[in-house]
Write a protein that holds these residues in place. Structure first.
Motif, PDB file in Angstrom:
ATOM      1  N   GLU B 274       0.827  -1.210   0.000  1.00 35.73           N
ATOM      2  CA  GLU B 274       0.000   0.000   0.000  1.00 35.73           C
ATOM      3  C   GLU B 274       0.864   1.264   0.000  1.00 35.73           C
ATOM      4  N   ILE B 275       1.939   1.243   0.769  1.00 35.42           N
ATOM      5  CA  ILE B 275       2.851   2.399   0.795  1.00 35.42           C
ATOM      6  C   ILE B 275       3.423   2.646  -0.603  1.00 35.42           C
ATOM      7  N   ASP B 276       3.774   1.572  -1.300  1.00 37.23           N
ATOM      8  CA  ASP B 276       4.370   1.718  -2.633  1.00 37.23           C
ATOM      9  C   ASP B 276       3.332   2.120  -3.682  1.00 37.23           C
ATOM     10  N   ARG B 277       2.082   1.729  -3.457  1.00 38.44           N
ATOM     11  CA  ARG B 277       1.017   2.023  -4.406  1.00 38.44           C
ATOM     12  C   ARG B 277       0.454   3.431  -4.224  1.00 38.44           C
ATOM     13  N   ASN B 278       0.369   3.819  -2.966  1.00 37.02           N
ATOM     14  CA  ASN B 278      -0.351   5.048  -2.621  1.00 37.02           C
ATOM     15  C   ASN B 278       0.586   6.252  -2.693  1.00 37.02           C
ATOM     16  N   PRO B 279       0.344   7.189  -3.600  1.00 39.03           N
ATOM     17  CA  PRO B 279       1.268   8.328  -3.766  1.00 39.03           C
ATOM     18  C   PRO B 279       1.302   9.272  -2.561  1.00 39.03           C
ATOM     19  N   LEU B 280       0.376   9.084  -1.627  1.00 40.90           N
ATOM     20  CA  LEU B 280       0.326   9.955  -0.455  1.00 40.90           C
ATOM     21  C   LEU B 280       1.382   9.567   0.597  1.00 40.90           C
ATOM     22  N   PHE B 281       1.860   8.319   0.515  1.00 42.17           N
ATOM     23  CA  PHE B 281       2.785   7.830   1.547  1.00 42.17           C
ATOM     24  C   PHE B 281       4.129   7.429   0.945  1.00 42.17           C
ATOM     25  N   VAL B 282       5.166   7.557   1.772  1.00 47.07           N
ATOM     26  CA  VAL B 282       6.486   7.089   1.348  1.00 47.07           C
ATOM     27  C   VAL B 282       7.147   6.371   2.521  1.00 47.07           C
ATOM     28  N   GLY B 283       7.743   5.226   2.232  1.00 48.84           N
ATOM     29  CA  GLY B 283       8.448   4.484   3.268  1.00 48.84           C
ATOM     30  C   GLY B 283       9.781   5.151   3.576  1.00 48.84           C
ATOM     31  N   PHE B 284      10.279   4.943   4.776  1.00 52.16           N
ATOM     32  CA  PHE B 284      11.536   5.583   5.158  1.00 52.16           C
ATOM     33  C   PHE B 284      12.754   4.749   4.743  1.00 52.16           C
ATOM     34  N   ALA B 285      12.718   3.458   5.000  1.00 48.25           N
ATOM     35  CA  ALA B 285      13.894   2.607   4.810  1.00 48.25           C
ATOM     36  C   ALA B 285      14.094   2.235   3.342  1.00 48.25           C
ATOM     37  N   LYS B 286      15.357   1.981   2.992  1.00 44.15           N
ATOM     38  CA  LYS B 286      15.692   1.443   1.676  1.00 44.15           C
ATOM     39  C   LYS B 286      14.958   0.111   1.520  1.00 44.15           C
ATOM     40  N   LYS B 287      14.373  -0.117   0.328  1.00 42.54           N
ATOM     41  CA  LYS B 287      13.464  -1.265   0.169  1.00 42.54           C
ATOM     42  C   LYS B 287      14.067  -2.601   0.590  1.00 42.54           C
ATOM     43  N   GLU B 288      15.290  -2.865   0.172  1.00 48.23           N
ATOM     44  CA  GLU B 288      15.867  -4.189   0.456  1.00 48.23           C
ATOM     45  C   GLU B 288      16.135  -4.406   1.946  1.00 48.23           C
ATOM     46  N   ASP B 289      16.135  -3.324   2.720  1.00 54.25           N
ATOM     47  CA  ASP B 289      16.421  -3.448   4.148  1.00 54.25           C
ATOM     48  C   ASP B 289      15.194  -3.176   5.014  1.00 54.25           C
ATOM     49  N   ARG B 290      14.046  -3.150   4.395  1.00 54.22           N
ATOM     50  CA  ARG B 290      12.825  -2.876   5.146  1.00 54.22           C
ATOM     51  C   ARG B 290      12.587  -3.901   6.253  1.00 54.22           C
ATOM     52  N   VAL B 295       7.317  -0.640  10.474  1.00 50.13           N
ATOM     53  CA  VAL B 295       7.166   0.017   9.180  1.00 50.13           C
ATOM     54  C   VAL B 295       7.118   1.528   9.414  1.00 50.13           C
ATOM     55  N   SER B 296       8.233   2.213   9.124  1.00 48.41           N
ATOM     56  CA  SER B 296       8.286   3.664   9.304  1.00 48.41           C
ATOM     57  C   SER B 296       7.959   4.341   7.985  1.00 48.41           C
ATOM     58  N   PHE B 297       7.005   5.262   8.023  1.00 50.98           N
ATOM     59  CA  PHE B 297       6.610   5.933   6.777  1.00 50.98           C
ATOM     60  C   PHE B 297       6.128   7.346   7.063  1.00 50.98           C
ATOM     61  N   LYS B 298       6.076   8.135   5.981  1.00 48.98           N
ATOM     62  CA  LYS B 298       5.634   9.525   6.130  1.00 48.98           C
ATOM     63  C   LYS B 298       4.477   9.805   5.192  1.00 48.98           C
ATOM     64  N   ILE B 299       3.740  10.848   5.526  1.00 46.94           N
ATOM     65  CA  ILE B 299       2.672  11.301   4.645  1.00 46.94           C
ATOM     66  C   ILE B 299       3.247  12.487   3.856  1.00 46.94           C
ATOM     67  N   LEU B 300       3.029  12.505   2.549  1.00 48.13           N
ATOM     68  CA  LEU B 300       3.681  13.521   1.715  1.00 48.13           C
ATOM     69  C   LEU B 300       2.892  14.827   1.650  1.00 48.13           C
ATOM     70  N   ASP B 301       1.597  14.745   1.808  1.00 48.47           N
ATOM     71  CA  ASP B 301       0.767  15.955   1.751  1.00 48.47           C
ATOM     72  C   ASP B 301       0.314  16.312   3.168  1.00 48.47           C
ATOM     73  N   GLU B 302       0.969  17.301   3.756  1.00 43.43           N
ATOM     74  CA  GLU B 302       0.668  17.657   5.140  1.00 43.43           C
ATOM     75  C   GLU B 302      -0.783  18.086   5.324  1.00 43.43           C
ATOM     76  N   ASN B 303      -1.394  18.546   4.239  1.00 46.69           N
ATOM     77  CA  ASN B 303      -2.799  18.969   4.323  1.00 46.69           C
ATOM     78  C   ASN B 303      -3.742  17.805   4.603  1.00 46.69           C
ATOM     79  N   LYS B 304      -3.250  16.596   4.306  1.00 46.61           N
ATOM     80  CA  LYS B 304      -4.123  15.439   4.535  1.00 46.61           C
ATOM     81  C   LYS B 304      -3.808  14.706   5.843  1.00 46.61           C
ATOM     82  N   LYS B 305      -2.840  15.251   6.572  1.00 46.02           N
ATOM     83  CA  LYS B 305      -2.410  14.595   7.816  1.00 46.02           C
ATOM     84  C   LYS B 305      -3.551  14.514   8.828  1.00 46.02           C
TER      85      LYS B 305
END
Lengths: 353, 353
Positions: B274-290, B295-305
């Motif tokens: 879902e993190i990879d599919r959803n443009p609103l979220f981005v994972g923190f860790a490099k994929k191979e080391d997840r 699961v640490s992630f951020k929301i990219l649009d602060e308006n939707k926080k």
């Protein structure tokens, strides 16, 4: 049948503590989560730690010059932390009073760091009394004593005036009597007697004695690091801290240390009077040093041992066997033990003589 | 409303553990006494410690060359105990891999005792990946790594071949995946993730690596002393040990580590997809080391926080805020979290995009 739990520790706690702590495991404060599954930094647990630290100072009537810590590792870890935090790194020297197994354990550990002078010892008399013939000068970094000896059933009813930092292991009699706690610079106690379940140790320390050793201490062994983080340097033992808070609240709601002391005096008098009256039994400790917490005694006629053992077991009594190093019997009279239980034991003792 | 507890630790445990441990506090094994008021040396508790030590080895598929200890003090105390027990007293030198806050904490403590070489570090990239470009030679007393980083959400999916003693802090992913545990000489973990409540730390150690430092260690910090006493050198944290045993029995009865790993893979895939599919979220860790645990992630649009925060809270989700040092969000997927809870979170994420 009602149980009468004379265990030397871990030991009886107020029934209310069992009820409330079991409820908290199923649902803590009505939040729909268990106490065991919430963060120690959550808004639900932080007040538990804050209140646990505050109630210790209220009960002991101590001021802001003291800090209270709830640490893991057991009181035995304090045998190392005390010298690490108080013994100077160069020419460190400490004075220890040797009154039993636990005092000897503390001495053994302190010797790994510096010079330890045993100012007095009752070891030659199988620790049956508390030595009083010593002085402690200002050339020591600190003086260490053990207020109560669970195994031999002795207790310090008075404390010496010393010209140095005063440290006391109060593991087995903390909160049981209204001594002047402000006489001490550092007190520590494993929870599992008068304070709570096993797994947490309270340390009460006067801030001004810290930071004077010139030693770089491992963070987890450094009282100052724990003080800076308000006893949350790392994840604390959450459940033991909570159950300890419940136990101390129960104490506060039932007259505090002063009332507990009166109850403990009455319980101790009841059983010591029977030991002194009944020719079948003999107390172990010298009378003036008898512990109000742990009553160690022997049966003089081995032929009546089986009858006595059967009788106290039939009366619902448990935890009465003496420590493996001393044998005989040991009745532990911690705060949560009711005088009714002592009466049951005394009635059994009377029935055997 | 059903709660979905994503707390990073102390964290969710099996519901059965809450039920059974609450019952044990009211009446342990039907003996009429609370688990909290019996001696740790009683016939009722000794089998608990024995079985807790045994089940760890069964789950990890380890042989008699390993010993299991349950100690108080927290994993942070191991930051000191590891160098004390493994670093030679003369010219001691250890290799550490720096993968995050906890690794850095271990490094800081080891430096107090001897030379520490950081063989590799991802600190410059805010610990967003696991370094793999290093070798560890036989001139080191030991190599120390941290298998999972709760804060940054990275995990070691492979471990290096090293020519020295292999030590691993597995606090946040022990018992979550079927790695070859026999690859390690010493493993330790605070209980409060996959293993039990806060207040106890497991140490699994290969006996042959001990006793080689030439250092006189404080008894409570000496693995050998604890081994000699079968993890009862002093009063252990009774309740945390018992609740840990219940958690490990639940794991064993539900397919062991292998089955838990499959469940954890499925849970992690669900949310990372879902993190990879959803443009609103981005994972923190490099994929191979997840990490499969955090699961640490951020929301990219602060308006939707605000809308996202309201939605997950309304869905009964708790513990989703990121660590204070990183911000954002963190979903912890420990063993006891069901995939249904992950689905609830993913559904909320979908609803916001």
């Amino acid at each position: 049948m009602k149980k009468h739990n004379f265990s030397a520790g871990p030991c009886i706690l107020p029934q209310e503590v069992f009820q409330k702590s079991a409820e908290a495991i199923l649902d803590f404060n009505g939040i729909g989560l268990s106490l065991l599954e919430i963060s120690h930094r959550s808004k639900d647990f932080v007040p538990v730690m804050d209140e646990a630290r505050a109630i210790v100072k209220r009960l002991m009537k101590l001021g802001d010059e003291y800090e209270v810590l709830f640490l893991g590792g057991g009181a035995s870890l304090q045998f190392a932390m005390v010298p690490l935090n108080l013994m100077k790194s160069e020419n460190g020297k400490a004075a220890y009073l040797d009154t039993g197994t636990w005092a000897a354990g503390a001495i053994k550990e302190a010797k790994k760091l510096g010079t330890v002078d045993i100012v007095s010892s009752s070891k030659e008399d199988q620790y049956s009394y508390i030595p009083k013939d010593y002085k402690v000068g200002s050339d020591y970094d600190y003086f260490h004593c053990t207020s109560n000896n669970t195994i031999y059933g002795t207790q310090m009813h008075e404390f010496p005036e010393v010209d140095t930092v005063m440290v006391c292991d109060m593991s087995s009699d903390i909160f049981s009597n209204a001594r002047d706690y402000s006489k001490f610079d550092l007190m520590y106690a494993g929870a599992q007697k008068n304070m709570g379940p096993a797994g947490v140790t309270v340390v009460v320390v006067k801030k001004e004695i810290l930071g004077k050793t010139g030693r770089d201490i491992f963070s987890m062994l450094d009282y100052q690091k724990h003080i800076e983080k308000e006893s949350m340097y790392n994840t604390p033992p959450v459940f033991p801290v909570y159950a300890t808070l419940l136990t101390l609240q129960h104490l506060e709601n039932n007259g505090g240390i002063e009332a507990a002391e009166q109850r403990n005096i009455a319980k101790a008098k009841l059983i010591y009077d029977e030991i002194d009256r009944n020719p079948l039994f003999v107390g172990f400790a010298k009378k003036e040093d008898r512990s109000f917490m742990n009553v160690s005694f022997k049966i003089l006629d081995e032929n009546k041992k089986e009858a006595f053992d059967n009788a106290w077991k039939a009366a619902g009594i448990s935890g009465l066997n003496g420590h493996r190093s001393l044998g005989g019997y040991r009745a532990s009279l911690y705060n949560a033990l009711n005088i009714e239980s002592v009466q049951v034991l005394v009635d059994v003792m009377k029935s055997i003589s």
